[in-house]
Design a protein around this motif. Sequence first.
Motif, short mmCIF file in Angstrom:
data_model
loop_
_atom_site.label_atom_id
_atom_site.label_comp_id
_atom_site.label_asym_id
_atom_site.label_seq_id
_atom_site.Cartn_x
_atom_site.Cartn_y
_atom_site.Cartn_z
N GLY A 172 0.71 -1.24 0.19
CA GLY A 172 0.12 -0.11 -0.03
C GLY A 172 0.88 1.40 0.05
O GLY A 172 0.53 2.19 -0.74
N CYS B 100 -1.94 8.72 0.68
CA CYS B 100 -1.48 7.23 1.11
C CYS B 100 -2.72 6.74 2.03
O CYS B 100 -3.22 5.60 1.87
N ALA C 33 -3.72 3.13 0.40
CA ALA C 33 -3.32 2.10 0.96
C ALA C 33 -4.45 1.38 1.34
O ALA C 33 -4.17 -0.08 1.32
#
Length: 299
Positions: free
Chosen positions: A216, A273, A277
């Motif tokens: 991720g 992120c 992720a």
Amino acid sequence: MGEVKKPQSRGVWPTVKPFVNGGASGMLATCVIQPIDMIKVRIQLGQGSATEVTKTMLKNEGFGAFYKGLSAGLLRQATYTTARLGTFKILTSKAIEANDGKPLPLYQKALCGLTAGAIGATVGSPADLALIRMQADATLPAAQRRNYSNAFHALFRIVSDEGVLALWKGAGPTVVRAMALNMGMLASYDQSVEFCKDSLGFGEMSTVLGASTVSGFFAAACSLPFDYVKTQIQKMQPDAQGKYPYTGSMDCALKTLKLGGPFKFYTGFPVYCVRIAPHVMMTWIFLNQIQKLEKSVGL
């Protein structure tokens, strides 16, 4: 031994299995992540912070609003993730055969990931367009809304109103971004699984959790520069003389690098992120569980 049993496999299932597993894991992950993705789209459209958007949606549209566009999201996974994970599995299996059964070096996994990402994004681009339009539809004035009832209705209307090629509108930057994302996601996962098992001696679940977390992170790290450039191009406005700040993606990348340095491409990385992720991690976790289930029933 598993290798002795392999030649007994006959029919279509061994070939389509990686594609079915990939699509199913992506669709299950989407069911979990869809509300987060919906909030993200509303934030990008300028409707406020995550908390404000959540409160407004619950108050004005109800809980079902968080799953608006789910059919398009599932269709996207049924095309994009089916193609990319299935292709990656086939490519790496062929490469391992050519490598006399030895583990692949990282650069070969990265090349397989790049190829799988390009194929997946090309196949999944129409569903991606339908998803974005369905999610954005509720934010438009009532007179401008397209009022798509589901993903297939959206695709039918796009083809009817704009032509077949409109389904791949903006596909170029999407494919490039997907190549980078899948290079990071797929290669790092395989490499991390090997490292966790062989070097750290992790058990199965610890290996999947550790490798999916790494995957991720690298999916986000590899794709954000391309996402940043794509966003800058999409939102640029002409100046008083009617001139745009960038002539194209390459011009944008070079000017950004010159003015802000390489770290400018990673503006907003923590938020990005958090967006990328979780879906990557859930996809790998579901894929692992699907494979375990298949093994338990002899598939």
